[in-house]
Design a protein around this motif. Sequence first.
Motif, PDB file in Angstrom:
ATOM      1  N   PRO A   1      -4.293   6.897  -1.256  1.00  0.00           N
ATOM      2  CA  PRO A   1      -3.455   5.686  -1.255  1.00  0.00           C
ATOM      3  C   PRO A   1      -3.830   4.761  -2.404  1.00  0.00           C
ATOM      4  O   PRO A   1      -4.947   4.795  -2.926  1.00  0.00           O
ATOM      5  CB  PRO A   1      -3.757   5.050   0.112  1.00  0.00           C
ATOM      6  CG  PRO A   1      -4.370   6.133   0.930  1.00  0.00           C
ATOM      7  CD  PRO A   1      -5.096   7.027  -0.032  1.00  0.00           C
TER       8      PRO A   1
ATOM      9  N   LEU B   1       0.854  -1.186   0.000  1.00  0.00           N
ATOM     10  CA  LEU B   1       0.000   0.000   0.000  1.00  0.00           C
ATOM     11  C   LEU B   1       0.889   1.234   0.000  1.00  0.00           C
ATOM     12  O   LEU B   1       1.701   1.422   0.910  1.00  0.00           O
ATOM     13  CB  LEU B   1      -0.923   0.015   1.223  1.00  0.00           C
ATOM     14  CG  LEU B   1      -1.887   1.202   1.300  1.00  0.00           C
ATOM     15  CD1 LEU B   1      -2.892   1.125   0.156  1.00  0.00           C
ATOM     16  CD2 LEU B   1      -2.607   1.224   2.649  1.00  0.00           C
ATOM     17  N   TYR B   2       0.738   2.056  -1.030  1.00  0.00           N
ATOM     18  CA  TYR B   2       1.534   3.285  -1.157  1.00  0.00           C
ATOM     19  C   TYR B   2       0.654   4.482  -0.829  1.00  0.00           C
ATOM     20  O   TYR B   2      -0.446   4.640  -1.388  1.00  0.00           O
ATOM     21  CB  TYR B   2       2.088   3.409  -2.579  1.00  0.00           C
ATOM     22  CG  TYR B   2       2.886   4.672  -2.808  1.00  0.00           C
ATOM     23  CD1 TYR B   2       4.153   4.812  -2.254  1.00  0.00           C
ATOM     24  CD2 TYR B   2       2.378   5.708  -3.587  1.00  0.00           C
ATOM     25  CE1 TYR B   2       4.901   5.965  -2.469  1.00  0.00           C
ATOM     26  CE2 TYR B   2       3.117   6.860  -3.807  1.00  0.00           C
ATOM     27  CZ  TYR B   2       4.373   6.981  -3.236  1.00  0.00           C
ATOM     28  OH  TYR B   2       5.108   8.119  -3.437  1.00  0.00           O
ATOM     29  N   THR B   3       1.136   5.336   0.074  1.00  0.00           N
ATOM     30  CA  THR B   3       0.412   6.540   0.494  1.00  0.00           C
ATOM     31  C   THR B   3       1.227   7.754   0.075  1.00  0.00           C
ATOM     32  O   THR B   3       2.229   8.095   0.729  1.00  0.00           O
ATOM     33  CB  THR B   3       0.184   6.539   2.011  1.00  0.00           C
ATOM     34  OG1 THR B   3      -0.457   5.327   2.399  1.00  0.00           O
ATOM     35  CG2 THR B   3      -0.671   7.733   2.424  1.00  0.00           C
TER      36      THR B   3
END
Length: 671
Positions: A565, A557-559
């Motif tokens: 996200p 998961l990239y925020t």
Amino acid sequence: MAPRVASQVLRVDSLPEDDAQSPDDVRTDRSELVQKAIAAQAAAFEEQEKLIRTQAETIDKLTGQVQELARKLAQYESGKGDESNASTAVPLPENGVLSVVETPAFSKERPNSLDRHSTFARSSRWSRSGPGPAAFRSSNRLITADVQAGIDASADETAEQRRPFWKLPLNPNSPARMIWDIISMTLLMWDLAYIPLQMFDPEDSDFTNAMGWITLIFWTLDVFMSNATGFYQDGALVMSQRAITILYLKTWFALDMVVLLPDWFMRVVGSIQSSGLESFAEIVRGARIMRVVRLVRVLKMKTLLNLVYDLLDSEYMFIVFSVGKMITALLVFNHIIACGFYFVGKMEMDRGQPNWLEHTGMGPVIDGDIMWRYTTALHWSLTQFTPAGMEVVPRNVPERLLSIVVLICALIVFSSVLGGITNSMTALRNMGADTKKQFWLLRRYFNQNHVNPMSRTRIIRYLEHQTKATAGEVSMSDISILSLLSEPLQALLDYEMNKQLIVVHPIFANFEATMPSCMMKLCRNALTFICFANDDAIFGAGDESDKMYFFQKGSLLYTPNHGPPCTVTSGWIVEPVLWTGWWHQGGLRATSPSQLATIKPGPFCEVMKVYSHKWELCRSYAAEFIQMLNSTPEDELTDLAGDFSMLESIVNRCCEVPLGRLSMRSNSKES
């Protein structure tokens, strides 16, 4: 270095005295010798002075060159140079040392605005010294020759495997050959079961007659197939028809002829129908014994069983199959012994001697049907391998001799089979024992060190997941024989295992398509792997990056700093770190147990310095990539993979750009 003159200085008081000379003559000789010594020492001092002057001139020249390079470097750093010089090499001194300013880069200090990403900023990734033109070419030849040879050999073997089946000779690993081997294994099992039963004179049926002709024709064709299949010699594939024929004549040809000729003779004799040839019926019945010779083909069973082992992808199934193989081999061995024991008894009965077929238990065995006779003989055979007993006993010398031979064989064979089965069953029981002991030790360690219960539970849950996920996987550390591989073959193995992870990026796909040796070296020297547990933080926003990531398995998961996200399940992450200094524009964490492949800029640059063409490609690509970053709004910067088609177009444009001044200089010198 100045010549040594100490040995030329003569002490006056050490001159030999001559009683016949006058004191004046002695003083004259000594004076001449002293003058010569002084002159020699003066000449040595003068030579040393010349050498010092030469070294001083060399130092002055080098100092001037360093000052000139520093001046030009200052121009680049201050932005005074032309933009067209951003991706070209600084003119070099004649000593051939390469110091390039290939790519623009972010400043090492954290930038406050995009203006700091100047196209003339010195790159921290591509400004280190690289080899000169001659060094490029020689290193390509010397360092990658063995690697390229491994790739060429693998490519040649793959091409041989993909040859059409009608083109001879066949590759031993080709699909056509594998299908032929599977058929041969099936017919070999039929021969092992049916040929020994010929001792019981079974009645022929349409099925047995058809199988007889099928097996005979197949094994006849197998002679030609064996002479038309390549082989491995000293690890190399041999596809020369002359070498294949010579090897076949030295190995299987004589045995195949011994097996086939009697069988064809029996078939031809059995098909003759003439009133004057009634005696041939007895010859045919006697010739059935010759079919037993066909069982020597069981020597090929080892090669055929390797096909089955290739299909097993579980250690549990491997052990179960090994146990089944030993039990089957024992049953086949007893099957052959039972048929042989019946044949000896029948032969003695025809001679009128006492025998076990007529003098056994409650009634003659010979009066029963074929199933009763066979099962009785098989029962006797099995009792020879175990402490059990039965009413059948030898009644004559040949039967007694056969019993003695069988007992000796049983002592060896059965103990070996029993030991193998015992070891296999022990291995099955111990498969999970080591893991259970490790978890017990882990919990004991946590208790002794008072580990927080939440952290303890998280660690144990992750290890349980990893243990279950990797239970069926085989790692390189588990295969001890891989240590016997040569360095090029180890590099080839790493290349085949890991290349699919990084060719998803256009520039690495270009390396794979145009220079596999470069990709092999990257997979061997620059690629590493990292595992992450659920909810592990991989990096945070604002952290300085030191590696590029390639997704292998799991979920991330990239925020980002700006935007919602997003989930990452493929591709690459943090590409800019290969070309410039980079600070993460968001945070990345694992949402499930994950594994990533990584490439650090240092090892990547060291590999690329070996390949002049790819070094130039990276320089051009990095320049355009940084220009693309500089033109991107700050709130749109991201660590995630860029648009594939856009990056692919950059790679294609860079491939069309001619090499830099370095290559042109080397070409002009060569011409």
